[in-house]
Design a protein around this motif. Structure first.
Motif, PDB file in Angstrom:
ATOM      1  N   PRO A 353       0.834  -1.204   0.000  1.00 51.18           N
ATOM      2  CA  PRO A 353       0.000   0.000   0.000  1.00 51.18           C
ATOM      3  C   PRO A 353       0.865   1.248   0.000  1.00 51.18           C
ATOM      4  O   PRO A 353       2.068   1.168   0.268  1.00 51.18           O
ATOM      5  CB  PRO A 353      -0.770  -0.112   1.318  1.00 51.18           C
ATOM      6  N   LEU A 354       0.265   2.392  -0.283  1.00 52.24           N
ATOM      7  CA  LEU A 354       0.965   3.658  -0.079  1.00 52.24           C
ATOM      8  C   LEU A 354       1.165   3.800   1.415  1.00 52.24           C
ATOM      9  O   LEU A 354       0.238   3.578   2.189  1.00 52.24           O
ATOM     10  CB  LEU A 354       0.104   4.821  -0.567  1.00 52.24           C
ATOM     11  N   LYS A 355       2.373   4.132   1.826  1.00 55.14           N
ATOM     12  CA  LYS A 355       2.542   4.275   3.271  1.00 55.14           C
ATOM     13  C   LYS A 355       3.603   5.304   3.601  1.00 55.14           C
ATOM     14  O   LYS A 355       4.396   5.704   2.747  1.00 55.14           O
ATOM     15  CB  LYS A 355       2.883   2.927   3.900  1.00 55.14           C
ATOM     16  N   TYR A 356       3.569   5.732   4.837  1.00 57.68           N
ATOM     17  CA  TYR A 356       4.577   6.668   5.338  1.00 57.68           C
ATOM     18  C   TYR A 356       4.722   6.425   6.822  1.00 57.68           C
ATOM     19  O   TYR A 356       3.901   5.742   7.438  1.00 57.68           O
ATOM     20  CB  TYR A 356       4.161   8.107   5.033  1.00 57.68           C
ATOM     21  N   LYS A 357       5.770   6.987   7.384  1.00 60.37           N
ATOM     22  CA  LYS A 357       6.067   6.760   8.795  1.00 60.37           C
ATOM     23  C   LYS A 357       4.967   7.400   9.653  1.00 60.37           C
ATOM     24  O   LYS A 357       4.704   8.591   9.529  1.00 60.37           O
ATOM     25  CB  LYS A 357       7.411   7.408   9.121  1.00 60.37           C
ATOM     26  N   ASP A 358       4.365   6.593  10.466  1.00 56.09           N
ATOM     27  CA  ASP A 358       3.253   7.107  11.253  1.00 56.09           C
ATOM     28  C   ASP A 358       3.749   7.451  12.657  1.00 56.09           C
ATOM     29  O   ASP A 358       3.452   6.769  13.619  1.00 56.09           O
ATOM     30  CB  ASP A 358       2.143   6.057  11.290  1.00 56.09           C
ATOM     31  N   ASP A 359       4.545   8.518  12.761  1.00 56.04           N
ATOM     32  CA  ASP A 359       5.039   8.923  14.088  1.00 56.04           C
ATOM     33  C   ASP A 359       4.475  10.299  14.427  1.00 56.04           C
ATOM     34  O   ASP A 359       3.517  10.744  13.816  1.00 56.04           O
ATOM     35  CB  ASP A 359       6.573   8.906  14.121  1.00 56.04           C
ATOM     36  N   ASN A 360       5.112  10.965  15.338  1.00 57.33           N
ATOM     37  CA  ASN A 360       4.527  12.226  15.786  1.00 57.33           C
ATOM     38  C   ASN A 360       4.996  13.448  15.006  1.00 57.33           C
ATOM     39  O   ASN A 360       4.658  14.570  15.338  1.00 57.33           O
ATOM     40  CB  ASN A 360       4.810  12.410  17.278  1.00 57.33           C
ATOM     41  N   ASN A 361       5.807  13.209  13.986  1.00 60.80           N
ATOM     42  CA  ASN A 361       6.262  14.341  13.181  1.00 60.80           C
ATOM     43  C   ASN A 361       5.174  14.766  12.193  1.00 60.80           C
ATOM     44  O   ASN A 361       4.219  14.038  11.960  1.00 60.80           O
ATOM     45  CB  ASN A 361       7.539  13.966  12.446  1.00 60.80           C
ATOM     46  N   VAL A 362       5.380  15.941  11.616  1.00 59.88           N
ATOM     47  CA  VAL A 362       4.378  16.444  10.661  1.00 59.88           C
ATOM     48  C   VAL A 362       4.708  15.895   9.270  1.00 59.88           C
ATOM     49  O   VAL A 362       5.599  16.408   8.582  1.00 59.88           O
ATOM     50  CB  VAL A 362       4.367  17.987  10.640  1.00 59.88           C
ATOM     51  N   HIS A 363       4.009  14.845   8.905  1.00 62.45           N
ATOM     52  CA  HIS A 363       4.242  14.257   7.587  1.00 62.45           C
ATOM     53  C   HIS A 363       3.238  14.827   6.592  1.00 62.45           C
ATOM     54  O   HIS A 363       2.053  14.927   6.890  1.00 62.45           O
ATOM     55  CB  HIS A 363       4.106  12.735   7.649  1.00 62.45           C
ATOM     56  N   PRO A 364       3.733  15.206   5.419  1.00 56.76           N
ATOM     57  CA  PRO A 364       2.855  15.836   4.427  1.00 56.76           C
ATOM     58  C   PRO A 364       1.690  14.930   4.021  1.00 56.76           C
ATOM     59  O   PRO A 364       0.578  15.416   3.792  1.00 56.76           O
ATOM     60  CB  PRO A 364       3.797  16.097   3.247  1.00 56.76           C
ATOM     61  N   GLN A 365       1.964  13.632   3.956  1.00 60.32           N
ATOM     62  CA  GLN A 365       0.897  12.707   3.554  1.00 60.32           C
ATOM     63  C   GLN A 365      -0.253  12.768   4.554  1.00 60.32           C
ATOM     64  O   GLN A 365      -1.434  12.704   4.182  1.00 60.32           O
ATOM     65  CB  GLN A 365       1.434  11.265   3.485  1.00 60.32           C
ATOM     66  N   TYR A 366       0.114  12.908   5.817  1.00 60.52           N
ATOM     67  CA  TYR A 366      -0.892  12.994   6.877  1.00 60.52           C
ATOM     68  C   TYR A 366      -1.760  14.248   6.680  1.00 60.52           C
ATOM     69  O   TYR A 366      -2.983  14.214   6.827  1.00 60.52           O
ATOM     70  CB  TYR A 366      -0.186  13.013   8.236  1.00 60.52           C
ATOM     71  N   ILE A 367      -1.110  15.341   6.310  1.00 66.67           N
ATOM     72  CA  ILE A 367      -1.845  16.594   6.098  1.00 66.67           C
ATOM     73  C   ILE A 367      -2.874  16.415   4.978  1.00 66.67           C
ATOM     74  O   ILE A 367      -4.040  16.790   5.111  1.00 66.67           O
ATOM     75  CB  ILE A 367      -0.869  17.744   5.754  1.00 66.67           C
ATOM     76  N   ILE A 368      -2.433  15.815   3.884  1.00 62.04           N
ATOM     77  CA  ILE A 368      -3.350  15.603   2.748  1.00 62.04           C
ATOM     78  C   ILE A 368      -4.518  14.720   3.189  1.00 62.04           C
ATOM     79  O   ILE A 368      -5.683  15.005   2.879  1.00 62.04           O
ATOM     80  CB  ILE A 368      -2.603  14.934   1.562  1.00 62.04           C
ATOM     81  N   GLU A 369      -4.201  13.667   3.917  1.00 65.49           N
ATOM     82  CA  GLU A 369      -5.270  12.769   4.361  1.00 65.49           C
ATOM     83  C   GLU A 369      -6.249  13.485   5.291  1.00 65.49           C
ATOM     84  O   GLU A 369      -7.454  13.223   5.258  1.00 65.49           O
ATOM     85  CB  GLU A 369      -4.666  11.541   5.058  1.00 65.49           C
ATOM     86  N   GLN A 370      -5.727  14.376   6.112  1.00 68.04           N
ATOM     87  CA  GLN A 370      -6.622  15.110   7.011  1.00 68.04           C
ATOM     88  C   GLN A 370      -7.504  16.083   6.226  1.00 68.04           C
ATOM     89  O   GLN A 370      -8.678  16.258   6.556  1.00 68.04           O
ATOM     90  CB  GLN A 370      -5.819  15.862   8.088  1.00 68.04           C
ATOM     91  N   ILE A 371      -6.956  16.694   5.197  1.00 67.11           N
ATOM     92  CA  ILE A 371      -7.791  17.565   4.361  1.00 67.11           C
ATOM     93  C   ILE A 371      -8.945  16.751   3.780  1.00 67.11           C
ATOM     94  O   ILE A 371     -10.106  17.161   3.806  1.00 67.11           O
ATOM     95  CB  ILE A 371      -6.951  18.222   3.241  1.00 67.11           C
ATOM     96  N   GLN A 372      -8.599  15.570   3.311  1.00 71.88           N
ATOM     97  CA  GLN A 372      -9.628  14.683   2.764  1.00 71.88           C
ATOM     98  C   GLN A 372     -10.705  14.397   3.815  1.00 71.88           C
ATOM     99  O   GLN A 372     -11.904  14.525   3.557  1.00 71.88           O
ATOM    100  CB  GLN A 372      -8.978  13.357   2.363  1.00 71.88           C
ATOM    101  N   GLU A 373     -10.251  14.021   4.982  1.00 70.03           N
ATOM    102  CA  GLU A 373     -11.145  13.610   6.052  1.00 70.03           C
ATOM    103  C   GLU A 373     -12.094  14.761   6.427  1.00 70.03           C
ATOM    104  O   GLU A 373     -13.309  14.579   6.521  1.00 70.03           O
ATOM    105  CB  GLU A 373     -10.244  13.206   7.234  1.00 70.03           C
ATOM    106  N   ILE A 374     -11.507  15.943   6.563  1.00 73.11           N
ATOM    107  CA  ILE A 374     -12.280  17.084   7.062  1.00 73.11           C
ATOM    108  C   ILE A 374     -13.261  17.609   6.014  1.00 73.11           C
ATOM    109  O   ILE A 374     -14.296  18.162   6.341  1.00 73.11           O
ATOM    110  CB  ILE A 374     -11.299  18.196   7.537  1.00 73.11           C
ATOM    111  N   THR A 375     -12.948  17.419   4.731  1.00 72.78           N
ATOM    112  CA  THR A 375     -13.787  17.996   3.671  1.00 72.78           C
ATOM    113  C   THR A 375     -14.674  16.952   2.996  1.00 72.78           C
ATOM    114  O   THR A 375     -15.226  17.220   1.933  1.00 72.78           O
ATOM    115  CB  THR A 375     -12.912  18.650   2.583  1.00 72.78           C
ATOM    116  N   LYS A 376     -14.811  15.804   3.632  1.00 78.36           N
ATOM    117  CA  LYS A 376     -15.518  14.678   3.004  1.00 78.36           C
ATOM    118  C   LYS A 376     -16.868  15.042   2.386  1.00 78.36           C
ATOM    119  O   LYS A 376     -17.204  14.562   1.314  1.00 78.36           O
ATOM    120  CB  LYS A 376     -15.719  13.562   4.033  1.00 78.36           C
TER     121      LYS A 376
END
Ligand SMILES: Cc1ncc(C[n+]2csc(CCOP(=O)(O)OP(=O)(O)O)c2C)c(N)n1
Ligand SMILES: [Mg+2]
Lengths: 564, 160
Positions: A353-376
């Motif tokens: 799958p597409l993946k990235y490090k899921d730690d406490n840093n600010v990962h850009p992928q996480y930001i994009i996913e949150q935009i998706q989540e919030i604007t569903k």
């Protein structure tokens, strides 16, 4: 019949073409046209802060609405400032009509003040262009220009309009039809060829739909989606094709190519039949050409004959409009289970799958996913700049509708996203428009913040700020022993220049800075709540890379998956 | 790289030749010869090009030529039967009487013509295909060629 000036005729033509939204920037030889547009309340004119902003805005408007985008600049430097934007539209087949003022027709060729040969300069980056030397030709040229821009394989058309022609008078008569003997695009696909594709499908056990921007341009997303669902054939999209098929459907493999998903690339390499629709086998998609889809028969549906068998030898070409051809194909479509094929794909999806490090840093992928989540539950348009930001936005946001993804594909123009987002916001006033940006790209057309603020265009700029020209830095990290030549924008983030929050504020926009993962969601929500334009400056993990990655010129089987 | 003869029927308008030539130059193809002229329809020009090109890339160029809005038709004459002609003027050294007589006899035997006689030279004209023109040049070369000028090739498909 009373006589009208060239400028008056121009405005009449805009009405005839129902193109009453115009972007531009003035100068000496375009004053008659500007004056006329100024007098007409029915034309909505947007003054940008740079001609490049105007042409990208016209392009973004066209991509968001499907209508022709119009931009106007003066001669010389104003006109040459359009060049990058015209090339951007040309490489992505976007219908725009660009008008440039030109010196007096009697001075052309004299190296007059602010004279450049725009027809010469834009010849290889327009679908067609015109120099209007007589006002009597203007209405006909306008009619042809809009027709050429929006029909067949769409593209930009430039009209160079000398200042005296804008003033000269003639009778106005708008031609009803266009007849150009050398330009008759084929729309209907050859039925015999269509049947050949259907036969190939019936024989195939591992078919794959490879879908490009042509499907969006021909408004064929509905037909394509119906076809995939009817036939149960998995779908992968080029970057330009995102939105042509719902990304959350089980048949979607997401994007393929250099930064495509592993399962899309594996599917291409394993397929026994590839049905390309409105895609052009670009090198960012195919990687090393002789290793591309080695097991597959290739069918190619495209309106442009010059796209067929250009890079890849095509077995079953069908020239025509994707929409009308897919309609025919839908009549003949039959469901098959392809059980083993789907099982293999499911396995790849699970394992890679597409993946990235899921730690406490600010990962850009996480930001994009949150935009998706919030604007569903909102109508969202995502425009992007170019670089890593663009690829993360392509990979991690799920596009479910056409014309919701606006990004410079063929030319990869940094500075495209923000003005394009402005154009998209004007075309779609009820959509929530984001520009996913890099700290480098956003500086290329940041002056348009004034355009956004003054016109109350609530575009949300999401800067994935890594202090680097990140995509180039990634190549340097991977292939140039980490020598970061020319790519360091900030030695450390506290030295980041400019301060994007203060910059936003100085334009009268809102600026928000986010350095912690815990603040990501609330910042996105605040940006959405804010009425006007906002810059959210996310300080992200600086050396985050985009994976998977196929090194340039290698087979798309050879993906680097990174550390995550 | 090999040689190709391409004919393009285009709208007889300003700027069209530049569009056509641009597709070759953008790919680094040299145009060996070029002839442009009006056809039986004064709104249509015929451009005949001889180019040295890579076959696969030329396929793409032909499609791009077709794609030009001002292009009406593209013919690749390379492989088919066609008649072609070009016109050549050759200025040859010719000072003595004997030399002049020899040149006259070459001209008579080849169907060429002498179109200008100077003090120390004569100018020979021939129209023919590439082959016959080449032969004439070789026959005249020993006398000392001062200058050559030739038109581009024009060609028409034969309907044999
Ligand atoms: C106008 C222009 N100049 C140069 C490039 C080459 N280029 C591609 S990506 C990139 C870096 C972009 O940096 P940034 O906007 O910060 O995005 P990041 O990759 O860091 O997300 C560069 C310089 C380009 N695509 N466009
Ligand atoms: Mg960056």
């Amino acid at each position: 019949m009373s006589k009208l000036t060239g400028a008056e005729i121009f405005v009449k033509c805009l009405h005839e073409e129902k193109s009453t939204t115009v972007f531009g920037y003035p100068g000496g030889v375009i004053i008659p046209l500007a004056d006329q547009i100024h007098k007409e309340k029915s034309i909505k004119f947007y003054l940008t802060r740079h001609e490049q902003g105007a042409v990208h805005a016209a392009d973004g408007y066209a991509r968001a609405t499907g209508d022709v985008g119009v931009c106007i600049a003066t001669s010389g430097p104003g006109a040459t400032n359009l060049v990058t934007g015209i090339a951007t539209a040309y490489l992505d087949s976007i219908p725009i009509v660009a008008i440039t003022g030109q010196v007096k027709s009697t001075l052309i060729g004299n190296d007059a003040f602010q004279e450049v040969d725009m027809v010469g300069i834009t010849r290889p980056i327009t679908k067609h262009n015109y120099l209007v030397k007589d006002v009597k030709d203007l209405a006909g040229v306008m009619k042809e220009a809009f027709h050429i821009a929006r029909t067949g394989r769409p593209g930009p058309v430039l009209i160079d309009l000398p200042v005296d022609v804008q003033i000269q008078k003639t009778e106005f008569k708008y031609p009803k039809n266009v007849s150009i003997r050398g330009y008759k695009p084929t729309y209907e696909g050859h039925l015999g060829q269509i049947k050949k594709i259907m036969k190939a499908i019936s024989k195939s056990s591992r078919p794959l739909l490879y879908v490009g921007g042509g499907v969006i341009l021909s408004e064929a997303a509905k037909e394509l989606t119906a076809f995939a669902k009817k036939t149960n054939i998995p779908v992968t999209m080029t970057m330009m094709g995102l939105g042509a098929f719902p990304g959350d459907n089980r048949l979607s493999l997401g994007m393929l190519g250099m930064h495509g998903t592993a399962y899309a690339n594996h599917a291409v390499q394993d397929a026994d039949l590839i049905i390309a629709v409105g895609a052009r086998f670009d090198d960012r998609v195919t990687g090393r050409i002789d290793k591309f889809a080695p097991n597959a028969k290739v069918a190619h549906i495209d309106i442009d004959p010059s796209s067929v068998s250009k890079n890849i030898q095509v077995d079953i070409p069908v020239i025509g409009d994707a929409k009308s051809i897919l309609k025919e194909m839908n009549k003949l479509a039959e469901k098959k289970s392809y059980t083993a094929w789907h099982k293999t794909i499911e396995k790849w999806k699970k394992e890679l799958p597409l993946k990235y490090k899921d730690d406490n840093n600010v990962h850009p992928q996480y930001i994009i996913e949150q935009i998706q989540e919030i604007t569903k539950d909102k109508d969202v348009i995502i425009a992007t700049e170019v670089g890593q930001n663009q690829m993360w936005a392509a990979q991690h946001y799920i596009y479910s509708k056409p014309r919701t993804w606006i990004s410079s594909g063929g030319l990869g123009t940094m500075g495209y996203g923000f003005p394009a987002a402005i154009g998209a916001q004007i075309g779609k006033p009820n959509s929530l428009v984001f520009d996913i940006a890099g700290d480098g790209s956003i500086q290329m057309n940041i002056q348009e913040l004034a355009t956004a603020v003054l016109n109350k265009l609530p575009v949300k700029i999401i800067i994935l700020n890594n202090g680097y020209l990140g995509m180039v830095r990634q190549w340097q990290e991977l292939f140039y022993d980490k020598r970061y030549a020319w790519t360091v924008l900030a030695e450390d983030m506290d030295q980041m220049c400019p301060d994007f929050v203060k910059l936003a504020e100085s334009y009268g926009a809102k600026g928000i800075r986010v350095k912690k993962k815990a603040e990501v969601k609330s910042a996105i929500k605040e940006a959405i709540k804010t009425k006007g334009p906002v810059i959210v400056d996310f300080w992200i993990e600086r050396e985050e890379n985009v994976f998977p990655m196929v090194p340039a010129g290698e087979s798309i089987s050879n993906m680097m998956h990174g550390l995550a | 790289m090999s040689k190709f003869v391409i004919a393009v029927l285009v709208e007889n308008k300003f700027g069209v030749l530049a569009r056509v030539a641009g597709l070759f130059s953008a790919r680094g193809f040299n145009i060996n010869s070029l002839a442009v002229g009006e056809t039986e329809d004064p709104d249509v020009s015929r451009i005949t090009l001889v180019v040295e090109a890579d076959e696969k890339i030329l396929e793409q160029v032909k499609k791009q030529l077709n794609k030009l809005i001002d292009t009406i038709k593209v013919e690749d004459l390379t492989d088919g039967e066609y008649v072609d002609r070009e016109l050549i003027l050759i200025k040859v050294k010719a000072s003595g009487v004997t030399v002049r007589e020899k040149i006259v006899s070459i001209v008579d035997s080849t169907g060429a013509a002498i179109v200008d006689i100077g003090k120390r030279s004569v100018t020979v004209e021939e129209s023919g295909n590439e082959h016959s023109i080449k032969a004439l040049i070789e026959l005249l070369r020993p006398y000392g060629i001062i200058e050559i000028v030739r038109t581009g090739k024009i060609a028409l498909q034969s309907d044999k």
